[in-house]
Design a protein around this motif. Structure first.
Motif, PDB file in Angstrom:
ATOM      1  N   ARG A   1      -4.695  -0.315 -12.254  1.00 16.12           N
ATOM      2  CA  ARG A   1      -4.406  -1.341 -11.228  1.00 16.12           C
ATOM      3  C   ARG A   1      -5.972  -1.785 -10.785  1.00 16.12           C
ATOM      4  NH1 ARG A   1      -4.207  -2.725  -5.652  1.00 16.12           N
ATOM      5  NH2 ARG A   1      -2.614  -4.079  -5.331  1.00 16.12           N
TER       6      ARG A   1
ATOM      7  N   LEU B   1       1.515   1.932  -3.554  1.00 16.78           N
ATOM      8  CA  LEU B   1       0.343   2.586  -4.193  1.00 16.78           C
ATOM      9  C   LEU B   1       0.610   4.089  -3.739  1.00 16.78           C
ATOM     10  CD1 LEU B   1      -2.601  -0.062  -3.779  1.00 16.78           C
ATOM     11  CD2 LEU B   1      -1.443   0.968  -5.711  1.00 16.78           C
TER      12      LEU B   1
ATOM     13  N   ASP C   1       0.753  -1.278   0.015  1.00 23.60           N
ATOM     14  CA  ASP C   1      -0.132  -0.083   0.017  1.00 23.60           C
ATOM     15  C   ASP C   1       0.844   1.271   0.109  1.00 23.60           C
ATOM     16  OD1 ASP C   1      -2.094  -1.645  -0.252  1.00 23.60           O
ATOM     17  OD2 ASP C   1      -3.004  -0.958   1.779  1.00 23.60           O
TER      18      ASP C   1
ATOM     19  N   SER D   1      -7.450  -3.320  -4.432  1.00 21.26           N
ATOM     20  CA  SER D   1      -7.358  -2.086  -3.510  1.00 21.26           C
ATOM     21  C   SER D   1      -7.446  -2.366  -2.058  1.00 21.26           C
ATOM     22  CB  SER D   1      -8.506  -1.158  -3.930  1.00 21.26           C
ATOM     23  OG  SER D   1      -9.627  -1.790  -3.206  1.00 21.26           O
TER      24      SER D   1
ATOM     25  N   LEU E   1      -7.898   4.118  -8.066  1.00 20.53           N
ATOM     26  CA  LEU E   1      -7.113   2.708  -8.525  1.00 20.53           C
ATOM     27  C   LEU E   1      -7.122   2.334  -9.765  1.00 20.53           C
ATOM     28  CD1 LEU E   1      -7.292   0.830  -4.856  1.00 20.53           C
ATOM     29  CD2 LEU E   1      -5.376   2.418  -5.693  1.00 20.53           C
TER      30      LEU E   1
END
Length: 395
Positions: A387, A88, A85, A392, A382
C-alpha cells in the motif's frame, strides 16, 4: 512462524506480533515477546500515540518509561475508529502470528476485528485478550484497572499493617502479572498450533492473574474458614521471616528453614532458642513468631545494616537490605548479571534501563532497538502490505 530465522536473533525470531493495546498490560506482554526476537508492530492512535508516552517523568516531553515498555518494537499509526484504518489492521492481522489487545471486552467485535472474523482470514492466529475481568462472566463489561484487580484478587487486603487501611505496592502489579500470564498463554498456544495448525484465543483477566499468585489464601478459607489478614512485613504462619530494624536502617531476614533457623539463632547468640525442641519445626516457630522476632530485633537494632549483612551472610542465612533505586543502580550483582543496560535515546539522553529476563543460555533475549518514534515505521510496514505510504495513518 519462520523456523529458518537465525537463533542468535532470539528464540522468537520470525514470530510476527500485532500489538493493539496501550498503557501497561498488553504492551508489557508485547515487550516481553519483542525482547526475545519477535517482530512486534505496535499500533498507536495518530497524533497522541500510546498514553504511556506521557506518563510519569518526562524528558523533552516523552516518558523515560517509554524506553523500557516499547523497546524492540515498531510503531505505526492507525485510527481504529476509522473503517479504512480498521481494514488495514485486519490485513496486518492476516499476516501475523499473534495479536495482542487490552481494550474493553466487545470493542474489537464492534470494530469488526473479533476473533472469528480475524481467524476466517488467518486460522493460525493467536489472539491475546487482556481485560479486567475476562471476556465472559457477569463483570466482563465493568472497567477494570490494576488497582481494582489487586483488590479483587485478594492481594490488597493483605498489604499493610494490621488494623490500618490497606496500601498498594506502588507499581501496577495487576497489569504486569496479567501480561506475564498472557505471554505464558501465547507460548502455550504456539505449542498447540504446532500440532493442530490452528490458533486460539488467550483470555487473561487482571484479577485472575493476581488471584493465581495468592498461594494458600482460598484453600485455608475452604478448609478452616480462615480469612488471612494483613501482617505488615511478616509472613503469617512462616517464621521467622520479617523486616528487622538496625542501627541505621532495616534488613529482611528469612530464617524459616529448620537448619537455617539454628544457624541464625547461633549467630545472634541465642543458642537456647536454636536448640529448643519446640522450635525445631515451622509449626512451633510460627506459634512463637513474636518471641523470635523480638530476639532477632534485640540483636539487629544494635548493629548497622552492613554488619548484619556480613555476619548473617557468613553463616548462610538469607538476609538483604531493602533496596531503593539508588541501591539497585549501584549494586555490582545487578551489573554482573546484565540487569542494567545503558542506552542513549534519540533525544540524546543517556539512560539506564532494566535488562532482559529470563536468562537463556543459548538463545538469550537482548535489546535490539530503541523505543520508536510515533509512526516511525509507517512506510516500511504499510509497504509490506503493498500500500502506498502516502495513504498511511497520520502521525
Amino acid at each position: 512462524m519462520n523456523t529458518d530465522a537465525p537463533l542468535h536473533d532470539g528464540p522468537l525470531a520470525g514470530l510476527k506480533v500485532l500489538e493493539l493495546g496501550q498503557l501497561i498490560a498488553g504492551p508489557f506482554a508485547g515487550k516481553t515477546l519483542a525482547d526475545f526476537g519477535a517482530t512486534v508492530i505496535k499500533v498507536e492512535p495518530p497524533g497522541s500515540g500510546d498514553p504511556l508516552r506521557q506518563w510519569r517523568m518526562l524528558h523533552e516531553g516523552e516518558s523515560v518509561w517509554w524506553q523500557v515498555q516499547s523497546r524492540n518494537k515498531q510503531s505505526i499509526t492507525l485510527d481504529l475508529r476509522e473503517p479504512a484504518d480498521r481494514a488495514l489492521a485486519r490485513r496486518l492481522a492476516a499476516e501475523s502470528d499473534v495479536l495482542i489487545e487490552n481494550f474493553r471486552p466487545g470493542l474489537m467485535e464492534e470494530w469488526g476485528l473479533g476473533y472469528d472474523t480475524l481467524a476466517a482470514d488467518n486460522p493460525g492466529l493467536i489472539m491475546l485478550r487482556i481485560s479486567g475481568y475476562g471476556q465472559t462472566g457477569p463483570y466482563r463489561d465493568l472497567p477494570g484497572f490494576a488497582v481494582v484487580a489487586e483488590a479483587m484478587g485478594g492481594l490488597r487486603h493483605l498489604m499493610g499493617e494490621p488494623g490500618r487501611p490497606p496500601v498498594r505496592a506502588g507499581v501496577s502489579l495487576g497489569d504486569t502479572l496479567a501480561a506475564l500470564h498472557g505471554v505464558i498463554g501465547v507460548l502455550l498456544a504456539l505449542q498447540a498450533r504446532q500440532r493442530t495448525g490452528r490458533g486460539q484465543v488467550v483470555d487473561v483477566a487482571l484479577y485472575e492473574s493476581v488471584f493465581n499468585c495468592m498461594e494458600s489464601l482460598l484453600p485455608e478459607y475452604s478448609a478452616f474458614g480462615a480469612v488471612r489478614e494483613p501482617a505488615g512485613s511478616a509472613l503469617p504462619g512462616i517464621a521467622p521471616s520479617n523486616a528487622y530494624r538496625c542501627a541505621d536502617g532495616q534488613v529482611v531476614i528469612g530464617g524459616n528453614g529448620d537448619s537455617i533457623f539454628k544457624r541464625l539463632m547461633s549467630a545472634i547468640g541465642r543458642e537456647d532458642l536454636g536448640q529448643d525442641p519446640g522450635l525445631a519445626g515451622n509449626a512451633g516457630r510460627a506459634a512463637r513468631a513474636d518471641e523470635l522476632d523480638a530476639a532477632i530485633t534485640a540483636w539487629t537494632v544494635q548493629r548497622p545494616v552492613d554488619e548484619v549483612l556480613r555476619l548473617l551472610q557468613a553463616v548462610r542465612v538469607p538476609v538483604g537490605r531493602i533496596y531503593t533505586a539508588r541501591d539497585i543502580a549501584e549494586d555490582p550483582h545487578y551489573r554482573a548479571r546484565g540487569m542494567i543496560e545503558s542506552i542513549t535515546t534519540a533525544r540524546g539522553l543517556a539512560l539506564e534501563v532494566p535488562g532482559v529476563v529470563p536468562k537463556l543460555s543459548d538463545t538469550p533475549g537482548r535489546l535490539r532497538s530503541l523505543a520508536p518514534a510515533l509512526g516511525e515505521h509507517n512506510a516500511a510496514v504499510l509497504d509490506a502490505l503493498n500500500r502506498p505510504p502516502a495513504e498511511s495513518g497520520k502521525t
